[in-house]
Design a protein around this motif. Structure first.
Motif, PDB file in Angstrom:
ATOM      1  N   THR A   1       0.829  -1.207   0.000  1.00 32.59           N
ATOM      2  CA  THR A   1       0.000   0.000   0.000  1.00 32.59           C
ATOM      3  C   THR A   1       0.862   1.255   0.000  1.00 32.59           C
ATOM      4  OG1 THR A   1      -1.750  -1.167   1.185  1.00 32.59           O
ATOM      5  CG2 THR A   1      -1.835   1.241   1.204  1.00 32.59           C
TER       6      THR A   1
ATOM      7  N   ALA B   1       2.139   1.731  -3.453  1.00 40.11           N
ATOM      8  CA  ALA B   1       1.091   2.239  -4.344  1.00 40.11           C
ATOM      9  C   ALA B   1       0.868   3.731  -4.131  1.00 40.11           C
ATOM     10  CB  ALA B   1      -0.202   1.467  -4.124  1.00 40.11           C
TER      11      ALA B   1
ATOM     12  N   PRO C   1      -2.399  10.338  -5.654  1.00 36.59           N
ATOM     13  CA  PRO C   1      -3.339   9.208  -5.575  1.00 36.59           C
ATOM     14  C   PRO C   1      -4.522   9.435  -4.639  1.00 36.59           C
ATOM     15  CG  PRO C   1      -1.512   8.847  -4.089  1.00 36.59           C
ATOM     16  CD  PRO C   1      -1.263  10.184  -4.741  1.00 36.59           C
TER      17      PRO C   1
ATOM     18  N   LEU D   1      -6.800   6.579  -2.482  1.00 36.75           N
ATOM     19  CA  LEU D   1      -6.851   5.158  -2.124  1.00 36.75           C
ATOM     20  C   LEU D   1      -8.293   4.758  -1.832  1.00 36.75           C
ATOM     21  CD1 LEU D   1      -5.204   2.543  -1.193  1.00 36.75           C
ATOM     22  CD2 LEU D   1      -5.480   3.475   1.116  1.00 36.75           C
TER      23      LEU D   1
ATOM     24  N   THR E   1      -4.313   9.254  -9.860  1.00 31.14           N
ATOM     25  CA  THR E   1      -4.205   7.802  -9.678  1.00 31.14           C
ATOM     26  C   THR E   1      -5.281   7.316  -8.711  1.00 31.14           C
ATOM     27  OG1 THR E   1      -1.801   7.955  -9.950  1.00 31.14           O
ATOM     28  CG2 THR E   1      -2.677   5.915  -8.993  1.00 31.14           C
TER      29      THR E   1
ATOM     30  N   ILE F   1      -6.156   3.956  -6.447  1.00 23.95           N
ATOM     31  CA  ILE F   1      -5.577   2.720  -5.924  1.00 23.95           C
ATOM     32  C   ILE F   1      -6.687   1.844  -5.360  1.00 23.95           C
ATOM     33  CG2 ILE F   1      -3.975   1.738  -4.233  1.00 23.95           C
ATOM     34  CD1 ILE F   1      -2.535   4.508  -4.278  1.00 23.95           C
TER      35      ILE F   1
ATOM     36  N   ASP G   1      -7.360  -1.173  -3.038  1.00 25.44           N
ATOM     37  CA  ASP G   1      -6.674  -1.927  -1.983  1.00 25.44           C
ATOM     38  C   ASP G   1      -7.712  -2.710  -1.153  1.00 25.44           C
ATOM     39  OD1 ASP G   1      -4.786  -2.843  -0.209  1.00 25.44           O
ATOM     40  OD2 ASP G   1      -4.426  -0.916   0.755  1.00 25.44           O
TER      41      ASP G   1
ATOM     42  N   ILE H   1      -4.138   1.408 -10.012  1.00 26.90           N
ATOM     43  CA  ILE H   1      -3.243   0.444  -9.371  1.00 26.90           C
ATOM     44  C   ILE H   1      -4.072  -0.515  -8.532  1.00 26.90           C
ATOM     45  CG2 ILE H   1      -1.329   0.111  -7.763  1.00 26.90           C
ATOM     46  CD1 ILE H   1      -0.300   2.856  -8.545  1.00 26.90           C
ATOM     47  N   TYR H   2      -3.962  -1.798  -8.848  1.00 23.49           N
ATOM     48  CA  TYR H   2      -4.610  -2.845  -8.062  1.00 23.49           C
ATOM     49  C   TYR H   2      -3.575  -3.490  -7.149  1.00 23.49           C
ATOM     50  CZ  TYR H   2      -9.081  -2.923 -10.528  1.00 23.49           C
ATOM     51  OH  TYR H   2     -10.331  -2.597 -11.014  1.00 23.49           O
TER      52      TYR H   2
END
Length: 319
Positions: free
Chosen positions: A29, A32, A38, A40, A81, A83, A85, A141-142
């Motif tokens: 994490t 990322a 980003p 999240l 971005t 993410i 998570d 982003i995975y």
């Protein structure tokens, strides 16, 4: 929709999709969160485990429907971005959503998801990814935890998620890395091995060491990695630069020639002059199109027997 020639392609604003996989607690994490600007989506509700100085804007919701609403927020609009998570927990959210939205077909009597429901989840997973990548134009982003699976004498790391998503999540991704410890160093692998699957592209391959983050160390590893990938794409595109210069020079020369066409006599002189133009890429085709358009404008036709351009017998002279 437009047809684009290779030399016209511009990837300076390319957005990337990426998978980061590895064991729990290794720092996926935090890695990322080193991506550009980003947000999240904390499906695992684990942002508290990230060092406070590395936390970023986070979405914490209880249902998939709430997540979809949160995507319309100003914070998400401003982000570069997104993410996820984790990807495995997103699948769980989607299963819950699918069974609640249509329990008669997506839910079995024992409370688990049906085969049809699995198909709905896989489809929605792809739609969700496409919305983030295409419609919203974000890096995606995975994060995935991995699980060990033994294949004869080899222990392999596989993405920890249910259903068809395990086999499909790699397809739309530009980059995929496996994160592991090598002694006291954290290493990213971008090239597939017998132990794990990975995906390299745009000159990003092999292994990369992740720097340790001190109190004053910026968490920007993926930001720099994406910049490197864009530079590699730009460098590769330079192969067209010389041809593009010749193309532009040819079209400039052709434009000057066509400007001289006023009648049949100047059209024939122009046709001869155009034979000496040095073409590159699509300039020959473009030049012919411009020439034909000018002839059509003046009403000129080609006389095969004479090998010249002229007015039809019944046409009025060009003034």
């Amino acid at each position: 929709m437009a047809v684009v020639q290779p030399y016209e392609m511009n990837f300076s604003d390319k957005k990337f999709s990426m998978i980061i996989s590895g064991s729990p607690g290794i720092g996926k994490t935090t890695l990322a969160l080193s991506a550009p600007n980003p947000v999240l989506i904390d499906f695992d509700k684990g942002i508290s485990r990230v060092n406070a100085q590395h936390r970023k804007t986070t979405i914490v919701s209880d249902t998939y429907e709430e997540i979809l609403k949160d995507l319309n927020s100003p914070e998400v609009a401003a982000a570069e971005t997104i993410i996820i998570d984790t990807g495995g927990s997103l699948i769980s959210y989607l299963q819950d959503w699918a069974m609640r939205s249509n329990p008669s077909t997506n839910k079995l009597k024992n409370g688990s998801i049906s085969r049809i429901g699995y198909g709905v989840v896989a489809t929605e997973f792809n739609h969700f990814t496409e919305r983030l990548k295409v419609a919203m134009n974000k890096n995606v982003i995975y994060i995935f935890h991995t699980v060990e699976e033994k294949d004869r004498d080899t222990v392999k790391q596989r993405l920890l998620c249910e259903g068809k998503a395990r086999n499909t999540v790699w397809q739309p991704c530009d980059l995929g890395c496996y994160m592991q410890m090598a002694g006291e160093e954290r290493i990213l692998g971008f090239t597939p091995t017998e132990e794990y699957f990975a995906k390299g592209c745009y000159g990003i391959s092999g292994t990369r060491k992740i720097p340790n983050l001190g109190a004053n160390t910026p968490n920007d590893f993926l930001t720099r990695l994406f910049e490197e990938a864009r530079k590699n794409i730009a460098d590769e595109s330079k192969v067209f630069e010389k041809d593009k210069e010749q193309h532009d020079a040819a079209m400039k020369e052709v434009s000057l020639i066509i400007e001289t066409i006023k009648d049949a006599e100047t059209a024939n002189r122009a046709a001869e002059a155009m034979k000496g133009v040095k073409h590159a890429l699509t300039s020959n085709r473009e030049s012919r199109a411009l020439f034909r358009a000018k002839l059509s404008e003046l009403g000129l036709v080609y006389n095969k027997e004479a090998g010249t351009y002229e007015l039809p017998d019944n046409a009025e002279p060009i003034e």
